[in-house]
Scaffold this active site. Structure first.
Site, PDB file in Angstrom:
ATOM      1  N   HIS A 196       0.846  -1.146  -0.064  1.00 57.29           N
ATOM      2  CA  HIS A 196       0.036   0.142   0.054  1.00 57.29           C
ATOM      3  C   HIS A 196       0.845   1.294   0.201  1.00 57.29           C
ATOM      4  O   HIS A 196       2.029   1.296   0.531  1.00 57.29           O
ATOM      5  CB  HIS A 196      -0.946   0.065   1.248  1.00 57.29           C
ATOM      6  CG  HIS A 196      -0.433   0.050   2.765  1.00 57.29           C
ATOM      7  ND1 HIS A 196      -0.013   1.077   3.204  1.00 57.29           N
ATOM      8  CD2 HIS A 196      -0.162  -0.764   3.400  1.00 57.29           C
ATOM      9  CE1 HIS A 196       0.489   0.782   4.359  1.00 57.29           C
ATOM     10  NE2 HIS A 196       0.471  -0.605   4.352  1.00 57.29           N
ATOM     11  N   ASP A 236      -0.197   4.520   1.141  1.00 60.38           N
ATOM     12  CA  ASP A 236      -0.490   5.359   2.124  1.00 60.38           C
ATOM     13  C   ASP A 236       0.391   5.232   3.313  1.00 60.38           C
ATOM     14  O   ASP A 236       1.007   3.926   3.598  1.00 60.38           O
ATOM     15  CB  ASP A 236      -1.920   5.562   2.512  1.00 60.38           C
ATOM     16  CG  ASP A 236      -2.616   4.190   3.039  1.00 60.38           C
ATOM     17  OD1 ASP A 236      -2.232   3.189   2.352  1.00 60.38           O
ATOM     18  OD2 ASP A 236      -3.365   4.246   3.643  1.00 60.38           O
ATOM     19  N   ASP A 253       6.537   0.434   6.552  1.00 58.35           N
ATOM     20  CA  ASP A 253       5.106   0.293   6.328  1.00 58.35           C
ATOM     21  C   ASP A 253       4.514   1.293   5.664  1.00 58.35           C
ATOM     22  O   ASP A 253       4.056   2.286   6.083  1.00 58.35           O
ATOM     23  CB  ASP A 253       4.320   0.359   7.695  1.00 58.35           C
ATOM     24  CG  ASP A 253       2.846   0.031   7.777  1.00 58.35           C
ATOM     25  OD1 ASP A 253       2.365  -0.400   6.764  1.00 58.35           O
ATOM     26  OD2 ASP A 253       2.346   0.296   8.766  1.00 58.35           O
ATOM     27  N   GLU A 267      -4.879   1.579   2.781  1.00 59.00           N
ATOM     28  CA  GLU A 267      -4.942   0.439   3.531  1.00 59.00           C
ATOM     29  C   GLU A 267      -4.927   0.816   5.219  1.00 59.00           C
ATOM     30  O   GLU A 267      -5.731   0.320   5.871  1.00 59.00           O
ATOM     31  CB  GLU A 267      -3.640  -0.366   3.450  1.00 59.00           C
ATOM     32  CG  GLU A 267      -3.558  -1.702   4.127  1.00 59.00           C
ATOM     33  CD  GLU A 267      -3.186  -1.511   5.555  1.00 59.00           C
ATOM     34  OE1 GLU A 267      -3.283  -2.692   6.417  1.00 59.00           O
ATOM     35  OE2 GLU A 267      -2.400  -0.554   6.085  1.00 59.00           O
ATOM     36  N   GLU A 268      -4.446   1.938   5.414  1.00 56.28           N
ATOM     37  CA  GLU A 268      -4.447   2.441   6.788  1.00 56.28           C
ATOM     38  C   GLU A 268      -5.716   2.844   7.502  1.00 56.28           C
ATOM     39  O   GLU A 268      -5.777   3.208   8.578  1.00 56.28           O
ATOM     40  CB  GLU A 268      -3.520   3.626   7.095  1.00 56.28           C
ATOM     41  CG  GLU A 268      -1.831   3.286   6.945  1.00 56.28           C
ATOM     42  CD  GLU A 268      -1.366   2.124   7.820  1.00 56.28           C
ATOM     43  OE1 GLU A 268      -2.006   1.711   8.813  1.00 56.28           O
ATOM     44  OE2 GLU A 268      -0.124   1.666   7.529  1.00 56.28           O
ATOM     45  N   ASP A 276       1.354 -10.084   0.777  1.00 59.45           N
ATOM     46  CA  ASP A 276       1.034  -8.891   1.223  1.00 59.45           C
ATOM     47  C   ASP A 276       1.807  -8.495   2.217  1.00 59.45           C
ATOM     48  O   ASP A 276       2.574  -9.357   2.788  1.00 59.45           O
ATOM     49  CB  ASP A 276      -0.311  -8.778   1.301  1.00 59.45           C
ATOM     50  CG  ASP A 276      -0.782  -6.992   1.451  1.00 59.45           C
ATOM     51  OD1 ASP A 276       0.008  -6.231   1.140  1.00 59.45           O
ATOM     52  OD2 ASP A 276      -1.957  -6.961   1.965  1.00 59.45           O
TER      53      ASP A 276
HETATM   54  C1  LIG Z   1       6.478 -15.350  19.432  1.00 61.07           C
HETATM   55  C2  LIG Z   1       6.246 -14.599  18.179  1.00 61.07           C
HETATM   56  C3  LIG Z   1       6.938 -13.116  18.213  1.00 61.07           C
HETATM   57  C4  LIG Z   1       5.907 -12.278  17.186  1.00 61.07           C
HETATM   58  C5  LIG Z   1       6.649 -10.947  17.303  1.00 61.07           C
HETATM   59  C6  LIG Z   1       5.924 -10.039  16.636  1.00 61.07           C
HETATM   60  C7  LIG Z   1       6.783  -8.698  16.316  1.00 61.07           C
HETATM   61  C8  LIG Z   1       6.252  -7.952  15.152  1.00 61.07           C
HETATM   62  C9  LIG Z   1       6.601  -7.943  13.814  1.00 61.07           C
HETATM   63  C10 LIG Z   1       6.116  -7.497  12.957  1.00 61.07           C
HETATM   64  C11 LIG Z   1       4.594  -7.040  13.042  1.00 61.07           C
HETATM   65  C12 LIG Z   1       3.890  -6.492  12.014  1.00 61.07           C
HETATM   66  C13 LIG Z   1       2.604  -5.735  12.333  1.00 61.07           C
HETATM   67  C14 LIG Z   1       2.384  -4.624  11.850  1.00 61.07           C
HETATM   68  C15 LIG Z   1       1.326  -4.216  11.221  1.00 61.07           C
HETATM   69  C16 LIG Z   1       1.415  -3.103   9.999  1.00 61.07           C
HETATM   70  C17 LIG Z   1       0.453  -3.391   9.066  1.00 61.07           C
HETATM   71  C18 LIG Z   1      -0.776  -2.310   9.328  1.00 61.07           C
HETATM   72  O1  LIG Z   1      -0.243  -1.087   9.894  1.00 61.07           O
HETATM   73  N1  LIG Z   1      -2.178  -2.469   9.172  1.00 61.07           N
HETATM   74  C19 LIG Z   1      -3.044  -1.652   9.646  1.00 61.07           C
HETATM   75  C20 LIG Z   1      -3.637  -1.978  10.995  1.00 61.07           C
HETATM   76  O2  LIG Z   1      -3.260  -3.199  11.636  1.00 61.07           O
HETATM   77  O3  LIG Z   1      -4.251  -1.242  11.598  1.00 61.07           O
HETATM   78 ZN   LIG Z   2       0.785  -1.317   6.311  1.00 58.00          ZN
HETATM   79 ZN   LIG Z   3       0.337   0.541   9.139  1.00 56.33          ZN
END
Ligand SMILES: CCCCCCCC/C=C\CCCCCCCC(=O)NCC(=O)O
Ligand SMILES: [Zn+2]
Ligand SMILES: [Zn+2]
Length: 505
Positions: free
Chosen positions: A124, A126, A157, A191-192, A219
């Site tokens: 995305h 944005d 992101d 997306e956000e 994605d």
């Molecule tokens: C035991 C397992 C450990 C896992 C640790 C996770 C560490 C985090 C790594 C990545 C996380 C990604 C999440 C971020 C979301 C990005 C997408 C986004 O902003 N979408 C919109 C929304 O969710 O509101």
């Molecule tokens: Zn994102």
């Molecule tokens: Zn995001």
């Protein structure tokens, strides 16, 4: 005496069970091996490519709320993309592309083997707004490089993935490499703020074009984690094979207004504050052992000490202490339960008026082993106060689990590509803890993967939507090469790897 004997026997039986289960897991087949390396397999991050990424970060393509975004900047970012990649947008007869709803972008790259089902790459354009400006080490829309890191909103992101996919595709086309398998690229612009005007319209357009099914979808998503899972050394590439659901609740309390000199015993603010405190103090239960996170921990076994293997191999037995351990960090806590974030709290009109209304927004990300209804029922029971009105503003159930076995083509393409860039990484199935635009495309494939080739270390997860969002220069080179390898690997009839990472990576 008799009691002591019985205890010893029980312990022996448990020990045998532990050993049997541990041995079984450690005998799983080894992951993909590396292979030959040639120079044409590697896209160097030259000055031109780095500057393109820096310029991309300069566009303030911010989404604040549905219908509230910097549309001018988003449009200009699109124009920049169109101008910057001439083979994709002008020279190559293999590509067709169009703007969707003015701000999103859809591409089709024609492969030369029509028997192969196409796949879809998504990202995305944005970004979320910037806060705490004074605490950034470099201006958030500068793309400035400092101590080997590129700074800016969107570096992880999700402009990294947008630009990485474009660089890889441009390189392929300019090198006159024709893919065998066709693929689509979708860049949503909202997306956000849930993707209703962007990715959802792209999905509608694809359906109108007669596209019914794609082989797999990739994605943004989980990342390459190093030092983030306690006790696991080396990089762990976590691939989101499912995605948490989401529910946004509006909590409100209405009480008659009045003069602050004669206040009632409780105000709307006090009642609502107590309700949100109860939610924070009573987290949803750990779902450890009930879903994909079990597969994830079991895939981590090769990276663990003997003692850890015993624990992970027997989650049923160590569920409570393990849940406690994982709950201590927000990033690992997010994997094992439905999380609760009180993100907006509003009330009050004037300092000497009793507030007529208090409202709060509560954002839950729902573990795949729970339903929206279960989450709302739990909240209602925890708040336990009929004066607090609970409304669902919107919700989405958790996503189905995509195949992540030896014979799941999309997963194996991802795994092979990851191992070519991070040869020492273990690739594990995971729950995507945030949300993505993929919910618009769930009817196109059961093989939906959420993965960003972002290498994260302790302290980095907080940079998502946070302060000092950044990516190392080396990692951005890995992003480009990851997507390039993925595109090449998706052409293979079988699942064996064809390229390997550049030694400098
Ligand atoms: C035991 C397992 C450990 C896992 C640790 C996770 C560490 C985090 C790594 C990545 C996380 C990604 C999440 C971020 C979301 C990005 C997408 C986004 O902003 N979408 C919109 C929304 O969710 O509101
Ligand atoms: Zn994102
Ligand atoms: Zn995001």
């Amino acid at each position: 005496m008799l009691r002591m004997v019985r205890l010893t026997l029980t312990e022996d039986v448990e020990a045998v069970v532990l050993i049997v289960r541990t041995v079984h897991l450690s005998q799983r087949p080894a992951q993909t091996s590396q292979c030959r390396q040639t120079d044409s397999d590697f896209i160097p991050l030259n000055e031109e490519r780095l500057q393109r990424f820096q310029k991309a970060l300069g566009f303030e393509s911010v989404s604040r709320d549905s219908g509230d975004s910097n549309t001018d900047e988003i449009f200009k970012f699109g124009e920049f993309i169109i101008a910057s990649f001439p083979h994709i947008h002008r020279h190559s007869p293999l590509v067709t592309w169009e703007r969707v709803n003015n701000l999103s972008l859809l591409y089709h790259i024609q492969g030369n083997d029509p028997s192969l089902k196409p796949y879809l790459l998504m990202a995305h354009i944005d970004v979320v707004p910037v806060t705490n400006l004074d605490q950034w080490d470099a201006p958030p829309f500068s793309g400035e490089v400092k101590d080997g890191f590129i700074y800016g909103r969107g570096t992880i992101d999700d402009k990294n993935n947008v630009m990485g996919i474009l660089e890889a595709t441009e390189f392929m086309l300019s090198s006159n490499i024709k893919p065998k398998r066709s693929f689509y690229i979708s860049f949503g612009h909202d997306e956000e703020t849930r993707g209703n005007a962007g990715a959802s319209q792209v999905a509608n357009l694809l359906r109108q074009k007669g596209v019914k099914e794609v082989e797999f979808i990739v994605d943004e998503g989980m990342t390459v984690l190093e030092g983030i899972i306690d006790g696991v050394a080396g990089p762990v590439a976590s691939v989101g094979v499912t995605e948490k659901g989401i529910v946004l609740l509006n909590l409100s309390v209405e009480l008659p207004p009045g003069h602050s000199s004669m206040p009632p015993r409780e105000t709307a603010i006090g009642i609502l504050a107590r309700a949100v405190l109860r939610l924070e103090e009573n987290p949803h239960p750990s779902m450890l052992g009930a879903g994909v996170e079990t597969d994830m921990f079991e895939s981590l076994v090769p990276k663990m000490s003997y003692l850890q293997r015993v624990v992970i191999s027997n989650i049923w037995l160590f569920r409570y202490p393990l849940s406690w351990l994982l709950s201590r960090k927000p990033s690992t806590n997010a994997v094992i339960r439905t999380v609760t974030a009180v993100t907006i709290f509003n009330s009050g009109v004037k300092f000497n008026m009793i507030p007529p209304l208090a409202e709060a927004k509560v954002n839950h990300r729902v573990h795949p082993s729970q339903t929206i209804q279960e989450v709302v029922d739990y909240d209602r029971a925890v708040i336990n106060d009929p004066r607090v009105k609970i409304e669902v503003v919107y919700s989405m159930e958790p996503h189905p689990v995509a195949g992540h076995g030896e014979s799941d083509f999309g997963y194996q393409v991802l795994r092979t590509s990851v191992r070519q860039i991070w040869p020492e990484a273990v690739v594990v199935p995971a729950i995507m803890v945030g949300n993505t635009d993929t919910f618009n495309f769930l009817n196109f494939s059961t093989n939906v993967y959420r993965f960003s080739p972002t290498h994260m270390f302790p302290g980095d997860p907080e940079r998502f939507h946070g302060i000092n969002e950044r990516m190392s220069v080396k990692n951005y080179e890995q992003v480009i090469n990851f997507f390039y390898h993925l595109i090449r690997n998706a052409d293979q009839a079988g699942l064996s790897p064809v390229h390997s990472a550049h030694p400098d990576l």
